[in-house]
Design a protein around this motif. Structure first.
Motif, PDB file in Angstrom:
ATOM      1  N   ASP A 106     -33.901  41.714 -57.603  1.00 49.30           N
ATOM      2  CA  ASP A 106     -35.077  41.125 -58.230  1.00 49.30           C
ATOM      3  C   ASP A 106     -35.228  41.575 -59.679  1.00 49.30           C
ATOM      4  N   VAL A 353     -40.605  33.966 -57.130  1.00 53.19           N
ATOM      5  CA  VAL A 353     -39.456  34.038 -58.024  1.00 53.19           C
ATOM      6  C   VAL A 353     -39.510  32.927 -59.069  1.00 53.19           C
ATOM      7  N   GLY A 357     -34.213  31.632 -59.744  1.00 55.53           N
ATOM      8  CA  GLY A 357     -33.950  32.391 -58.526  1.00 55.53           C
ATOM      9  C   GLY A 357     -34.029  31.513 -57.289  1.00 55.53           C
ATOM     10  N   ASN A 383     -32.237  36.905 -58.561  1.00 54.61           N
ATOM     11  CA  ASN A 383     -33.422  36.263 -59.127  1.00 54.61           C
ATOM     12  C   ASN A 383     -33.615  36.821 -60.524  1.00 54.61           C
ATOM     13  N   THR A 384     -33.601  35.956 -61.516  1.00 54.57           N
ATOM     14  CA  THR A 384     -33.564  36.436 -62.898  1.00 54.57           C
ATOM     15  C   THR A 384     -34.929  36.626 -63.545  1.00 54.57           C
TER      16      THR A 384
END
Length: 400
Positions: A106, A353, A357, A383-384
């Motif tokens: 995450d 998210v 993501g 998840n960016t």
């Protein structure tokens, strides 16, 4: 500006052209390679023994891997505590889809709310070390926010050029960090053209994706963390939302460095890497599938996943190399499926998210359905970013 190489904890040795391999000095300011006009990549001395005990375990940030990062003088470090984000198990979604092991890293828990904090912390630290007065960046949102924050921290001028349709939260945050913000009609490619026009005299360092060597080095720390958090093992499949692709390239670079150093057991198999794009903007998929020679003439459209609206990624050839070397693939995801993925992760796992993501999760479902991904494999999602920043894009659509 040229630097004198001092006694340093960093093993940085040189830079090389990502196309032809020509060597460049790592001790002066560099942009793209003069020979091929493509990204430069940092090299480290990996031949002298270097054990995992070099990791500074007291530092809960990406800087714990300092020997394999390019900053030569720690006094120039510009940090807000980025990195070492949690690796979470997703047991409810795994059970629902009969997956034996489903993980999510995450990156939304980074400073400024996205993985961009890693690359911009490193790039701004190196800019400060190299005597730069200010930085300029074209952005789809998160990179501009991160650059503004780290430039503020470093006392450097920041100019952010972003699409006019970017969600308001990204614009507001840049203003609060004191950056100069210019809005442009179009996508990030149009912003890049404006940056080149505005910065024609080179007064500011352009830290566009892969137009300097060091954002990549910040992003690669995700790869080191994944290995460390999994007790020096790796997942079977890693899915990554690839717009500019720096993270995909950087994580693969980290895996290669760890293999060379002996930090991974000789029998360790590297993951199959999956690049996930938006159907509205999927230049890498079109090139990978052979429907175009390259991305140069590709036309994309805006997407809920602002970070995936990158029609002409400079690192296309590097991303394709990662996919080829890892036996990976590319998947594109529709806007409707991104929303479905956000609902899945929110309602089943309590994670709000970014659409990027969510796209990665829906890509995993898609590959599971085709048989490319097997239920008994360990699957890792990236998840960016934090979904809160995308409220302008997704508000009121939770049940649509």
């Amino acid at each position: 500006m040229k630097m004198v190489a001092l006694e340093s904890p960093s093993r940085l040795s040189a830079l090389h052209c990502s196309a032809c391999g020509a060597a460049y000095s790592a001790f002066e300011l560099q942009r793209v390679s003069a020979c091929c006009n493509v990204p430069l990549v940092a090299d480290y001395d990996l031949f002298e023994p270097l054990g995992r005990d070099v990791i500074d375990r007291a530092d809960p940030s990406m800087w714990r891997y300092g020997a394999l990062l390019p900053l030569l003088n720690p006094d120039h470090k510009v940090t807000l505590g980025e990195g070492f984000t949690p690796l979470l198990r997703l047991p409810r979604l795994a059970a629902r889809h009969e997956l034996s092991s489903l993980l999510l890293k995450d990156e939304g828990q980074n400073p400024t709310g996205s993985f961009k904090a890693r690359g911009l912390s490193m790039a701004v630290s190196k800019a400060k070390e190299l005597g730069v007065d200010g930085c300029i960046i074209p952005t789809a949102g998160n990179a501009g926010v991160a650059m503004a924050a780290y430039c503020a921290r470093a006392g450097l001028k920041a100019v952010v050029v972003m699409p006019r349709h970017t969600p308001q939260a990204f614009k507001e945050e840049c203003y609060w960090y004191g950056a100069e913000v210019e809005l442009v009609d179009g996508l990030i490619s149009d912003c890049g053209a404006r940056v080149r026009q505005r910065n024609a005299d080179g007064a500011l360092l352009d830290i566009s994706t892969l137009k300097e060597p060091y954002r990549l080095e910040g992003k690669k720390t995700m790869g080191y963390e994944i290995a460390e958090q999994l007790n020096w093992s790796l997942p079977d499949v890693l899915l990554y939302p690839a717009g500019g692709g720096t993270g995909l390239i950087g994580i693969w670079k980290a895996f290669q460095e760890m293999k060379a150093l002996g930090w991974l057991a000789p029998e360790t198999r590297l993951p199959r890497m999956v690049a996930v794009q938006a159907k509205n903007c999927c230049p890498l998929l079109e090139t990978y599938a052979g429907r175009q020679a390259n991305c140069h003439a590709y036309h994309g459209s805006p997407t809920l996943a602002n970070g995936l609206a990158v029609p002409h990624p400079l690192g296309e050839a590097m991303m394709l190399r990662v996919l080829r070397e890892s036996n990976g693939t590319v998947v594109s995801i529709s806007e409707e499926d991104m929303l479905a993925g956000m609902r899945d992760l929110g309602q089943q796992e309590g994670l709000f998210v970014a659409p990027e993501g969510a796209a990665v999760w829906m890509a995993a479902r898609k590959l599971l359905g085709t048989g490319w991904l097997h239920p008994d494999e360990t699957v890792l999602l990236l998840n960016t970013g934090n979904g809160q920043k995308y409220m302008d894009n997704v508000a009121g659509r939770a049940f649509n």
